[in-house]
Each structure stands twice: as structure tokens, then as C-alpha cells.
Design an enzyme around this catalytic site. Structure first.
Site, mmCIF file in Angstrom:
data_model
loop_
_atom_site.group_PDB
_atom_site.id
_atom_site.type_symbol
_atom_site.label_atom_id
_atom_site.label_comp_id
_atom_site.label_asym_id
_atom_site.label_seq_id
_atom_site.Cartn_x
_atom_site.Cartn_y
_atom_site.Cartn_z
ATOM 1 N N CYS A 68 -1.992 8.689 2.994
ATOM 2 C CA CYS A 68 -1.945 8.267 1.591
ATOM 3 C C CYS A 68 -3.287 8.518 0.906
ATOM 4 O O CYS A 68 -3.326 8.835 -0.283
ATOM 5 C CB CYS A 68 -1.588 6.788 1.497
ATOM 6 S SG CYS A 68 0.058 6.392 2.105
ATOM 7 N N GLU B 275 0.894 -1.169 0.000
ATOM 8 C CA GLU B 275 0.000 0.000 0.000
ATOM 9 C C GLU B 275 0.919 1.202 0.000
ATOM 10 O O GLU B 275 1.559 1.509 1.007
ATOM 11 C CB GLU B 275 -0.918 -0.035 1.218
ATOM 12 C CG GLU B 275 -2.092 0.920 1.105
ATOM 13 C CD GLU B 275 -1.853 2.257 1.780
ATOM 14 O OE1 GLU B 275 -1.513 3.220 1.053
ATOM 15 O OE2 GLU B 275 -1.987 2.326 3.004
#
Length: 457
Positions: A262, A228
């Protein structure tokens, strides 16, 4: 050698930790493997009970753990409490649903009996960042433990205190000794850890460059990875959107975790006909957020995690302005006495192709507003990136919104009239330079198991 946790509020050293040697790292991995050999034989009921105890301990210690996060990486207390409660929720989710997710799946073939069985694979190495020091770990750890795996954690050095608290919670909940271990080491030690034959898979949340290095090494060793990575999430605001509601949601989505996420909103792609109005509303929302000491209940925005990260962000802002962007809010380092990592909420407008803020991820409280001629142009701009983690679209046209989210936006998670967020029941992850694999939901627990075919003649 030692590793230090540094307070981003004032630059003071909170605590120094002795660094693990190569020998002690190898010993911890070996201990985790030996613990796994017994733990993998436990039944789902046992694992579920242990996870529920972890959930209880997290909820009971939420205030203490939130304060630790505030000190180590600057997260405001109320956000820290929310993070811990989310960790408790993911433990409860897998405790209640893990057995069903991992139940044998009968498949009709020419055999008298054939089915798929989900078996634990062993010790999983987790390489985790500082921005959500508990959540990033537990969204991997809860399904891994429910699946019967063991884990070792290489956390970001700045949140070593958080890493050790996670290990303590797992121990206090009654999990077998050594089934989860924390490695206190520099990132330079990671290659040797990945090489260890007892490490069967790696999960990383971090930068795209870090992901490439881990994927390259793990790939050479034929070890499974879930990555990720970074994101530069686009939020499309079309002319028929509820602009006041959109501005409020967009400001919250940009400033979540002091802008260091993010999946934080980063690029705001606004249809030209409403760009001026949206920008005005958005500016009001952004400048209303209170920046200050994360230990104070009224603080909305604390410092960034480290002063050098703040300085890098500021240089990105200055470069974008030099390339033609206009700063209408913030863009300055606050003149607070002492060594700190604060940065003001900042808005850049007139951001176009060729401006740094158009192409690069801005990992902090800086928003880039980009004009689009129409919906098709907005979709093109949204997808004009190497990333693909999350995206959102705001419009009152439900059919159009769903079509854009489902079919047009290139991202792992697409939201309509809502900021992008992770939900324990939904798969989470990205495409392109934002990584691969999924966490959470049924899909997350299946990432680190042997999906075994059993065929009986």
C-alpha cells in the site's frame, strides 16, 4: 469445504485447510472472550514478559517463516527475514514502552483527583491481507495484547499457513490459551463475525472497497474500526534533487514486496527540466533488479501473490498504453513455462490525467512517471487523488522540502529524501480513501482501549 494455499511460483497447491463452520467460528470468538476476562486482569509486567518471549521466538524462527512466506505469496527470502525481524522489533517496542503509554494521566480540575485511565476493551477482530502476512498482523497484535485485549484473526486465505504459525507462536510464548485465535474461513463469513457481541472492534488492512463494507457494518453496530486501505503514493522529484540517489530510492520503493504494498511508491512526479535524466537513471535501477525464484538468496523480485492479480495488473498496463502512456521497460508477462504469477519491472511514461495509471492504484511492479512544470504543479498532481496514505519529496532545499511534507502534501506519512516506510515508533495510517485511525507508536495502542475519565470529588 476447504481453503487452499497456492504457490505463485508454479501454481501448485501447497496445502488444503478445513474451513471453520459458523458454529466453530462462534466457538472460537467465545473462547477468546472467556480468555480475555482473565487476561485483562494481568499486569503490564506479565504482558511485557510474554511479548518479549514472542519477539525471541520470531527471531529464532525467522528463516523457517521467511520460507513459508516465499512459498505462500512469493516474497523473496531476504525480504521475508526482514519482515519477521520487524515483527520481533514491534513486540519488543511495546513490551518496553506499553506500560508508559497506558499509564494513568493526571489532569488538574476542580476535583480532588481526576485522571484518564486506559482500559482494555475486549476481543478485537483483525482482517488482514496477504502482502505482509506477519507484519500486518503483529503491528495490530503487539499493542492489542500489551493493552490487555484478546484477538481473532481472519487472514487472507492464501496465507493460512502463516496465520496458523502466528497462533502457534503466541501459544508457544506462554500467552493464556485462546487469547488469540485464527479463523479459517472465506470473507463471506466476516459479517457474522462482526455481528458477534463479543467482538468489540475491528481493524482491517485491505482495499478501499473492503474497508467501506466493514466500516458500514461496524458503524451500524457502533463498533470501533481502524482502516488501513489502498494508496497511490506520489514521489515528487524536484530539479535540484540528487537524481542518482533519488532514482535508487524510488526503484527500491516501487519494487518493495514485488511491488505489492500500500505504501510502495507508485506515481513519480518529476519536474520537466530533469524528467529525461531521472527517467534514464530510474530505468537503469529498475532493470537491474533480478526477478526469479523467491527461495534463492540472489532474487530481488519474486512472483506476484496470485496469477489473477498479475493478469489484472497487466490489463491496467495495456489500458494505460492504449490511453496514451508509453512503456519504456517491461510491460510483458515473462515467457516462463508453467502456471506462474511473475511480472517484469515496468515503467510507463507520458502518463497524464485521463490515463488509467494516473488515477488507479497499480498494485505490482509498475511505475508511472508524470511530468510537472514546477513544485506547485507537482504538489497539485500529488494531491490529485482519492488516496492519502504516504508521499515523499526529493530536493536539496531542506526548508522547502519540510514545508511541502508538513503543509502541502495530503497524506498520513510524508518523507523527505527517503522512501515511505513504517516505523514502530511513528504513527502509521492514511486519510481520504486510504482509511482512518493509526497503528504503531503511542497512538496505535490507544486505538483499542477505553479512554476512561475518573473523577473523585
Amino acid at each position: 469445504m476447504s481453503i487452499s494455499s497456492i504457490n505463485p511460483i508454479n501454481g501448485a497447491i501447497i496445502k488444503k485447510y478445513g474451513e471453520d463452520t459458523d458454529h466453530s467460528i462462534g466457538q472460537k470468538v467465545d473462547q477468546a472472550h472467556q480468555a480475555w476476562l482473565n487476561y485483562k486482569e494481568t499486569d503490564f509486567e506479565t504482558r511485557s514478559g510474554l511479548l518479549l518471549q514472542v519477539s525471541k521466538l520470531l527471531s529464532g524462527r525467522k528463516d523457517k517463516l521467511a520460507e513459508l512466506m516465499a512459498l505462500e505469496m512469493g516474497k523473496p527470502l531476504k525480504d521475508g527475514v526482514s519482515e519477521i525481524l520487524k515483527c520481533a522489533a514491534v513486540c519488543e517496542y511495546y513490551a518496553k514502552n506499553g506500560a508508559a503509554f497506558l499509564a494513568d494521566q493526571l489532569i488538574e480540575t476542580d476535583a480532588s483527583k481526576s485522571y484518564v485511565s486506559f482500559q482494555p476493551i475486549g476481543v478485537v477482530l483483525a482482517i488482514m491481507p496477504w502482502n505482509f502476512p506477519f507484519w500486518q498482523v503483529f503491528r495490530f497484535l503487539a499493542p492489542a495484547l500489551m493493552a490487555g485485549n484478546a484477538g481473532v484473526l481472519k487472514h487472507s486465505s492464501g496465507v493460512t499457513g502463516c496465520a496458523l504459525e502466528i497462533e502457534r507462536i503466541i501459544e508457544d510464548a506462554g500467552f493464556p490459551e485462546h487469547v488469540f485465535k485464527t479463523l479459517i474461513c472465506d470473507s463471506k463469513a466476516i459479517p457474522k463475525v462482526i455481528e458477534n457481541p463479543y467482538i468489540k472492534a475491528v481493524t482491517l488492512t485491505g482495499s478501499t472497497e473492503a474497508g467501506k463494507k466493514v466500516a458500514e457494518q461496524a458503524g451500524k453496530l457502533i463498533k470501533k474500526t481502524v482502516l488501513e486501505l489502498g494508496g497511490s503514493d506520489p514521489y515528487i522529484i524536484l530539479e535540484d534533487a540528487d537524481l542518482e540517489e533519488a532514482a535508487k530510492i524510488c526503484a527500491e520503493a516501487r519494487l518493495i514486496n514485488n511491488g505489492q504494498s500500500c505504501i510502495a511508491a507508485k506515481r513519480f512526479i518529476v519536474q520537466e527540466s530533469v524528467k529525461e535524466k531521472f527517467t534514464q537513471l530510474f530505468k537503469v535501477e529498475m532493470e537491474s533488479k533480478r526477478t526469479g525464484d523467491p527461495l534463492l538468496a540472489e532474487t530481488d523480485l519474486g512472483p506476484m501473490a496470485r496469477a489473477e492479480l498479475r493478469d489484472e495488473l497487466h490489463q491496467q498496463v495495456l489500458k494505460s498504453i492504449e490511453q496514451g502512456a508509453k512503456c519504456i521497460l517491461g510491460g510483458e508477462i515473462p515467457s516462463i513455462a508453467g502456471h506462474h504469477a511473475y511480472y517484469q519491472p515496468t515503467i510507463l511514461t507520458q502518463v497524464k490525467k485521463g490515463v488509467l495509471a494516473y488515477d488507479e492504484e497499480l498494485f505490482g511492479p509498475v511505475a508511472a512517471i508524470i511530468a510537472a512544470k514546477d513544485a506547485d504543479d507537482a504538489i497539485y498532481i500529488a494531491n490529485d487523488t482519492n488516496f492519502g496514505l504516504g508521499a515523499a519529496v526529493f530536493t536539496k532545499n531542506s526548508a522547502l522540502a519540510e514545508d511541502i511534507a508538513r503543509n502541502k502534501l495530503a497524506a498520513g506519512s510524508c518523507f523527505v529524501n527517503q522512501g515511505v516506510k513504517s516505523d514502530v515508533a511513528l504513527p502509521f495510517g492514511g486519510i481520504n480513501q486510504s482509511g482512518y485511525g493509526r497503528e504503531l507508536s503511542m497512538f496505535g495502542i490507544h486505538e483499542f482501549v477505553n479512554i476512561k475519565t475518573v473523577y473523585i470529588k
